[in-house]
Scaffold this motif. Sequence first.
Motif, PDB file in Angstrom:
ATOM      1  N   ILE A  51       0.872  -1.175   0.000  1.00 29.37           N
ATOM      2  CA  ILE A  51       0.000   0.000   0.000  1.00 29.37           C
ATOM      3  C   ILE A  51       0.908   1.223   0.000  1.00 29.37           C
ATOM      4  N   VAL A  52       0.737   2.092  -1.008  1.00 30.22           N
ATOM      5  CA  VAL A  52       1.623   3.245  -1.143  1.00 30.22           C
ATOM      6  C   VAL A  52       0.826   4.532  -1.296  1.00 30.22           C
ATOM      7  N   PHE A  53       1.498   5.642  -0.989  1.00 29.34           N
ATOM      8  CA  PHE A  53       0.984   6.974  -1.290  1.00 29.34           C
ATOM      9  C   PHE A  53       1.734   7.477  -2.513  1.00 29.34           C
ATOM     10  N   GLU A  54       1.008   7.895  -3.509  1.00 27.84           N
ATOM     11  CA  GLU A  54       1.605   8.480  -4.704  1.00 27.84           C
ATOM     12  C   GLU A  54       2.105   9.886  -4.364  1.00 27.84           C
ATOM     13  N   LEU A  55       3.223  10.268  -4.935  1.00 24.49           N
ATOM     14  CA  LEU A  55       3.776  11.606  -4.739  1.00 24.49           C
ATOM     15  C   LEU A  55       3.447  12.474  -5.946  1.00 24.49           C
ATOM     16  N   THR A  56       3.360  13.771  -5.745  1.00 25.19           N
ATOM     17  CA  THR A  56       3.096  14.669  -6.862  1.00 25.19           C
ATOM     18  C   THR A  56       4.328  14.743  -7.766  1.00 25.19           C
ATOM     19  N   ALA A  57       4.125  15.169  -8.987  1.00 27.58           N
ATOM     20  CA  ALA A  57       5.235  15.298  -9.941  1.00 27.58           C
ATOM     21  C   ALA A  57       6.294  16.258  -9.416  1.00 27.58           C
ATOM     22  N   CYS A  58       5.872  17.327  -8.774  1.00 28.78           N
ATOM     23  CA  CYS A  58       6.802  18.316  -8.218  1.00 28.78           C
ATOM     24  C   CYS A  58       7.692  17.687  -7.152  1.00 28.78           C
ATOM     25  N   VAL A  59       7.115  16.888  -6.272  1.00 28.63           N
ATOM     26  CA  VAL A  59       7.891  16.228  -5.218  1.00 28.63           C
ATOM     27  C   VAL A  59       8.857  15.222  -5.838  1.00 28.63           C
ATOM     28  N   LYS A  60       8.387  14.475  -6.828  1.00 24.09           N
ATOM     29  CA  LYS A  60       9.258  13.504  -7.491  1.00 24.09           C
ATOM     30  C   LYS A  60      10.453  14.193  -8.160  1.00 24.09           C
ATOM     31  N   GLU A  61      10.215  15.355  -8.755  1.00 25.01           N
ATOM     32  CA  GLU A  61      11.309  16.110  -9.384  1.00 25.01           C
ATOM     33  C   GLU A  61      12.340  16.550  -8.350  1.00 25.01           C
ATOM     34  N   LYS A  62      11.869  17.042  -7.207  1.00 18.98           N
ATOM     35  CA  LYS A  62      12.795  17.473  -6.154  1.00 18.98           C
ATOM     36  C   LYS A  62      13.580  16.292  -5.601  1.00 18.98           C
ATOM     37  N   LEU A  63      12.905  15.164  -5.382  1.00 14.21           N
ATOM     38  CA  LEU A  63      13.597  13.971  -4.895  1.00 14.21           C
ATOM     39  C   LEU A  63      14.621  13.476  -5.911  1.00 14.21           C
ATOM     40  N   ALA A  64      14.290  13.547  -7.197  1.00 10.88           N
ATOM     41  CA  ALA A  64      15.231  13.134  -8.242  1.00 10.88           C
ATOM     42  C   ALA A  64      16.477  14.020  -8.220  1.00 10.88           C
ATOM     43  N   ALA A  65      16.293  15.310  -7.971  1.00 11.04           N
ATOM     44  CA  ALA A  65      17.447  16.220  -7.886  1.00 11.04           C
ATOM     45  C   ALA A  65      18.314  15.881  -6.675  1.00 11.04           C
ATOM     46  N   PHE A  66      17.683  15.597  -5.530  1.00 11.27           N
ATOM     47  CA  PHE A  66      18.441  15.192  -4.341  1.00 11.27           C
ATOM     48  C   PHE A  66      19.203  13.897  -4.607  1.00 11.27           C
ATOM     49  N   ALA A  67      18.525  12.944  -5.238  1.00 11.08           N
ATOM     50  CA  ALA A  67      19.163  11.653  -5.530  1.00 11.08           C
ATOM     51  C   ALA A  67      20.341  11.840  -6.473  1.00 11.08           C
ATOM     52  N   ALA A  68      20.190  12.679  -7.487  1.00 18.77           N
ATOM     53  CA  ALA A  68      21.288  12.931  -8.427  1.00 18.77           C
ATOM     54  C   ALA A  68      22.496  13.509  -7.694  1.00 18.77           C
ATOM     55  N   PHE A  69      22.252  14.425  -6.765  1.00 22.59           N
ATOM     56  CA  PHE A  69      23.347  14.999  -5.973  1.00 22.59           C
ATOM     57  C   PHE A  69      24.041  13.921  -5.136  1.00 22.59           C
ATOM     58  N   LEU A  70      23.254  13.061  -4.493  1.00 23.27           N
ATOM     59  CA  LEU A  70      23.838  11.998  -3.672  1.00 23.27           C
ATOM     60  C   LEU A  70      24.641  11.006  -4.512  1.00 23.27           C
ATOM     61  N   TYR A  71      24.105  10.611  -5.654  1.00 24.22           N
ATOM     62  CA  TYR A  71      24.830   9.680  -6.524  1.00 24.22           C
ATOM     63  C   TYR A  71      26.131  10.304  -7.031  1.00 24.22           C
ATOM     64  N   GLN A  72      26.113  11.595  -7.295  1.00 27.33           N
ATOM     65  CA  GLN A  72      27.327  12.281  -7.743  1.00 27.33           C
ATOM     66  C   GLN A  72      28.339  12.391  -6.605  1.00 27.33           C
ATOM     67  N   ALA A  74      28.544  10.475  -3.724  1.00 29.81           N
ATOM     68  CA  ALA A  74      28.985   9.200  -3.128  1.00 29.81           C
ATOM     69  C   ALA A  74      28.448   8.029  -3.945  1.00 29.81           C
ATOM     70  N   PRO A  75      28.922   7.863  -5.176  1.00 30.59           N
ATOM     71  CA  PRO A  75      28.337   6.872  -6.080  1.00 30.59           C
ATOM     72  C   PRO A  75      28.423   5.425  -5.587  1.00 30.59           C
ATOM     73  N   ASP A  76      29.409   5.091  -4.781  1.00 33.87           N
ATOM     74  CA  ASP A  76      29.555   3.711  -4.323  1.00 33.87           C
ATOM     75  C   ASP A  76      28.613   3.348  -3.180  1.00 33.87           C
ATOM     76  N   CYS A  77      27.925   4.324  -2.643  1.00 34.86           N
ATOM     77  CA  CYS A  77      27.061   4.074  -1.486  1.00 34.86           C
ATOM     78  C   CYS A  77      25.660   3.596  -1.853  1.00 34.86           C
ATOM     79  N   PHE A  78      25.310   3.643  -3.114  1.00 33.37           N
ATOM     80  CA  PHE A  78      23.923   3.402  -3.476  1.00 33.37           C
ATOM     81  C   PHE A  78      23.783   2.292  -4.510  1.00 33.37           C
ATOM     82  N   CYS A  79      22.598   1.689  -4.535  1.00 29.76           N
ATOM     83  CA  CYS A  79      22.314   0.663  -5.527  1.00 29.76           C
ATOM     84  C   CYS A  79      21.908   1.333  -6.837  1.00 29.76           C
TER      85      CYS A  79
END
Length: 113
Positions: A51-72, A74-79
């Motif tokens: 059971i999940v809550f869908e996120l708005t497109a705006c929230v998904k965009e912000k999370l994608a930006a945070f994730a891109a920063f984290l992957y850049q 510390a790339p070895d820390c994530f799957c």
Amino acid sequence: MMETYQEFLDRIDSFEKKEWTYGDSYFNGSPSISKKVNPDNTFRNFYGDTIVFELTACVKEKLAAFAAFLYQSAPDCFCERLVPQTFHVTLHDLSNSPVLQEVTEKCLRMNSR
């Protein structure tokens, strides 16, 4: 008499759980992550219903930006990267397993209601 700001902070500190202080020990995730991710950080097959809550497109965009920063940073820390369109908040896992046959009947029964 009203408490001072410092008294307020002292009172809160007396019972507040420190969420971001893990001490000097190495931080380890849940051991169950090994059911979902291989040692080389690639995804394993994993099946179930949730059971999940869908996120708005705006929230998904912000999370994608945070994730891109984290992957850049510390790339070895994530799957493998998740596709931003699949970002969600999990309310409750109903049934899951790395073996499809173990959950097929439960998932089909739940989805037919």
